[in-house]
Design a protein around this motif. Structure first.
Motif, PDB file in Angstrom:
ATOM      1  N   CYS A  12       9.443  36.136  45.256  1.00  0.00           N
ATOM      2  CA  CYS A  12      10.382  36.419  45.117  1.00  0.00           C
ATOM      3  C   CYS A  12      11.317  35.054  44.919  1.00  0.00           C
ATOM      4  CB  CYS A  12      12.045  36.576  46.403  1.00  0.00           C
ATOM      5  SG  CYS A  12      13.646  36.274  45.801  1.00  0.00           S
ATOM      6  N   PRO A  13      11.211  34.167  43.691  1.00  0.00           N
ATOM      7  CA  PRO A  13      11.779  32.343  43.893  1.00  0.00           C
ATOM      8  C   PRO A  13      12.641  32.432  44.182  1.00  0.00           C
ATOM      9  CG  PRO A  13      12.305  34.403  41.884  1.00  0.00           C
ATOM     10  CD  PRO A  13      11.640  34.635  42.540  1.00  0.00           C
ATOM     11  N   TYR A  14      13.237  32.628  44.861  1.00  0.00           N
ATOM     12  CA  TYR A  14      14.467  31.836  45.897  1.00  0.00           C
ATOM     13  C   TYR A  14      14.563  32.488  47.032  1.00  0.00           C
ATOM     14  CZ  TYR A  14      17.983  33.386  41.582  1.00  0.00           C
ATOM     15  OH  TYR A  14      18.248  32.397  40.842  1.00  0.00           O
ATOM     16  N   THR A  15      13.332  33.171  47.433  1.00  0.00           N
ATOM     17  CA  THR A  15      12.839  33.150  48.907  1.00  0.00           C
ATOM     18  C   THR A  15      12.048  32.137  49.099  1.00  0.00           C
ATOM     19  OG1 THR A  15      12.992  35.742  49.234  1.00  0.00           O
ATOM     20  CG2 THR A  15      11.591  34.658  50.427  1.00  0.00           C
ATOM     21  N   TRP A  16      11.318  31.844  48.361  1.00  0.00           N
ATOM     22  CA  TRP A  16      10.267  30.255  47.889  1.00  0.00           C
ATOM     23  C   TRP A  16      10.773  29.379  48.079  1.00  0.00           C
ATOM     24  CZ3 TRP A  16       5.760  28.600  48.941  1.00  0.00           C
ATOM     25  CH2 TRP A  16       5.340  27.757  48.980  1.00  0.00           C
ATOM     26  N   ARG A  17      12.255  29.433  48.061  1.00  0.00           N
ATOM     27  CA  ARG A  17      12.948  27.881  48.042  1.00  0.00           C
ATOM     28  C   ARG A  17      13.125  27.853  49.044  1.00  0.00           C
ATOM     29  NH1 ARG A  17      11.807  28.719  42.923  1.00  0.00           N
ATOM     30  NH2 ARG A  17      11.371  27.916  41.183  1.00  0.00           N
ATOM     31  N   THR A  18      13.533  28.750  49.593  1.00  0.00           N
ATOM     32  CA  THR A  18      14.714  28.859  51.070  1.00  0.00           C
ATOM     33  C   THR A  18      13.085  28.886  52.442  1.00  0.00           C
ATOM     34  OG1 THR A  18      16.492  30.818  50.391  1.00  0.00           O
ATOM     35  CG2 THR A  18      16.075  30.241  52.405  1.00  0.00           C
ATOM     36  N   SER A  19      12.458  29.169  51.742  1.00  0.00           N
ATOM     37  CA  SER A  19      11.052  28.857  53.049  1.00  0.00           C
ATOM     38  C   SER A  19      10.839  27.351  52.601  1.00  0.00           C
ATOM     39  CB  SER A  19      10.233  30.092  52.583  1.00  0.00           C
ATOM     40  OG  SER A  19       8.889  29.315  51.292  1.00  0.00           O
ATOM     41  N   ARG A  20      11.113  26.459  51.960  1.00  0.00           N
ATOM     42  CA  ARG A  20       9.887  25.344  51.995  1.00  0.00           C
ATOM     43  C   ARG A  20      11.547  24.766  52.111  1.00  0.00           C
ATOM     44  NH1 ARG A  20       5.970  26.111  51.986  1.00  0.00           N
ATOM     45  NH2 ARG A  20       6.642  27.755  52.937  1.00  0.00           N
ATOM     46  N   TRP A  21      13.246  24.992  52.566  1.00  0.00           N
ATOM     47  CA  TRP A  21      13.756  24.860  53.332  1.00  0.00           C
ATOM     48  C   TRP A  21      13.466  24.847  55.041  1.00  0.00           C
ATOM     49  CZ3 TRP A  21      17.605  27.961  55.653  1.00  0.00           C
ATOM     50  CH2 TRP A  21      18.837  27.455  56.944  1.00  0.00           C
ATOM     51  N   ILE A  22      13.391  26.206  55.160  1.00  0.00           N
ATOM     52  CA  ILE A  22      13.157  26.205  56.842  1.00  0.00           C
ATOM     53  C   ILE A  22      11.742  25.628  57.060  1.00  0.00           C
ATOM     54  CG2 ILE A  22      11.998  28.175  56.422  1.00  0.00           C
ATOM     55  CD1 ILE A  22      14.757  27.647  58.608  1.00  0.00           C
ATOM     56  N   ALA A  23      11.270  25.671  56.326  1.00  0.00           N
ATOM     57  CA  ALA A  23       9.534  24.976  56.353  1.00  0.00           C
ATOM     58  C   ALA A  23      10.055  24.107  57.508  1.00  0.00           C
ATOM     59  CB  ALA A  23       8.678  25.242  55.579  1.00  0.00           C
ATOM     60  N   ASP A  24      10.488  23.173  56.153  1.00  0.00           N
ATOM     61  CA  ASP A  24      10.904  21.398  56.357  1.00  0.00           C
ATOM     62  C   ASP A  24      12.225  21.656  58.099  1.00  0.00           C
ATOM     63  OD1 ASP A  24      10.783  18.778  55.744  1.00  0.00           O
ATOM     64  OD2 ASP A  24      13.345  19.364  55.762  1.00  0.00           O
ATOM     65  N   VAL A  25      12.449  22.325  58.004  1.00  0.00           N
ATOM     66  CA  VAL A  25      13.382  22.264  59.419  1.00  0.00           C
ATOM     67  C   VAL A  25      12.360  22.525  60.524  1.00  0.00           C
ATOM     68  CG1 VAL A  25      15.026  23.622  61.284  1.00  0.00           C
ATOM     69  CG2 VAL A  25      15.272  23.019  58.191  1.00  0.00           C
ATOM     70  N   ALA A  26      11.475  23.501  60.869  1.00  0.00           N
ATOM     71  CA  ALA A  26      10.604  23.797  61.226  1.00  0.00           C
ATOM     72  C   ALA A  26       9.991  22.023  61.687  1.00  0.00           C
ATOM     73  CB  ALA A  26       9.717  24.822  61.049  1.00  0.00           C
ATOM     74  N   ASP A  27       9.411  21.302  60.447  1.00  0.00           N
ATOM     75  CA  ASP A  27       8.915  20.403  59.939  1.00  0.00           C
ATOM     76  C   ASP A  27       9.115  19.167  61.340  1.00  0.00           C
ATOM     77  OD1 ASP A  27       6.285  21.692  58.925  1.00  0.00           O
ATOM     78  OD2 ASP A  27       6.719  20.241  57.314  1.00  0.00           O
TER      79      ASP A  27
END
Length: 192
Positions: A12-27
């Protein structure tokens, strides 16, 4: 750090973008993310899928098996990043070459690729998918975010927010998770 379960279908391309957000929050140190699987193929079982989406769904099933074969959370995150970058940013199909290159980039053993054709991993994908659906309490697509005992479809973010905006969004989601009566918020999606 706030514990978060991020349930995703890698296609899912929307999921991909959301995953980059939550990965950055984790970072940034605001969240501890557990990367969990869900399947749009399982979600759509028994439904009529347009012909043009069937090959992509078949590719996603194979990729989900490979992700399910990786038990270590950090390794799964690395693999999802390697796969998603190829698929959603470089336009690659989830074919054998893409999977093998992503497995190598993630530092995983070569034999991990074999999981793509091992139907035994389907049960793990389905169990994680069922956990996501149970957490939301109704049928929901990808992604699903669980913060504490609260889970929702989304949020869907397009484009991926910059660090400060992303942290504000996460703080809002975290605060909403503390409101027992809150259940849903939805708006129109931004275009890619």
């Amino acid at each position: 750090m706030t514990p978060v379960d991020f349930f995703f279908d890698p296609g899912c391309p929307y999921t991909w973008r959301t995953s980059r957000w939550i990965a950055d929050v984790a970072d940034a140190g605001a969240a501890a993310v557990t990367w969990r699987l869900m399947s749009l193929s399982v979600l759509n079982e028994g439904k009529e899928i347009p012909e043009e989406y069937r090959p992509v769904m078949a590719q996603n099933v194979r990729v989900l098996r490979v992700l399910a074969a990786v038990e270590d959370n950090d390794a799964r995150a690395r693999l999802f990043t390697a796969l998603g970058t190829r698929r959603h940013e470089q336009g690659a199909d989830y074919d054998d070459d893409t999977i093998a290159a992503a497995v190598a980039e993630a530092g995983l053993p070569d034999e991990t690729v074999k999981a793509a054709d091992d139907e035994a991993f389907d049960a793990l994908v389905r169990a994680s998918h069922d956990d996501a659906q149970a957490a939301v309490g109704q049928e929901a697509g990808s992604p699903i975010l669980r913060v504490g005992g609260k889970a929702w479809f989304g949020p869907v973010v397009v484009p991926v927010p910059e660090r400060e905006e992303g942290l504000r969004l996460f703080e809002a989601v975290r605060l909403l998770a503390d409101v027992p009566s809150f259940s849903e918020l939805k708006g129109s999606r931004n275009p890619f």
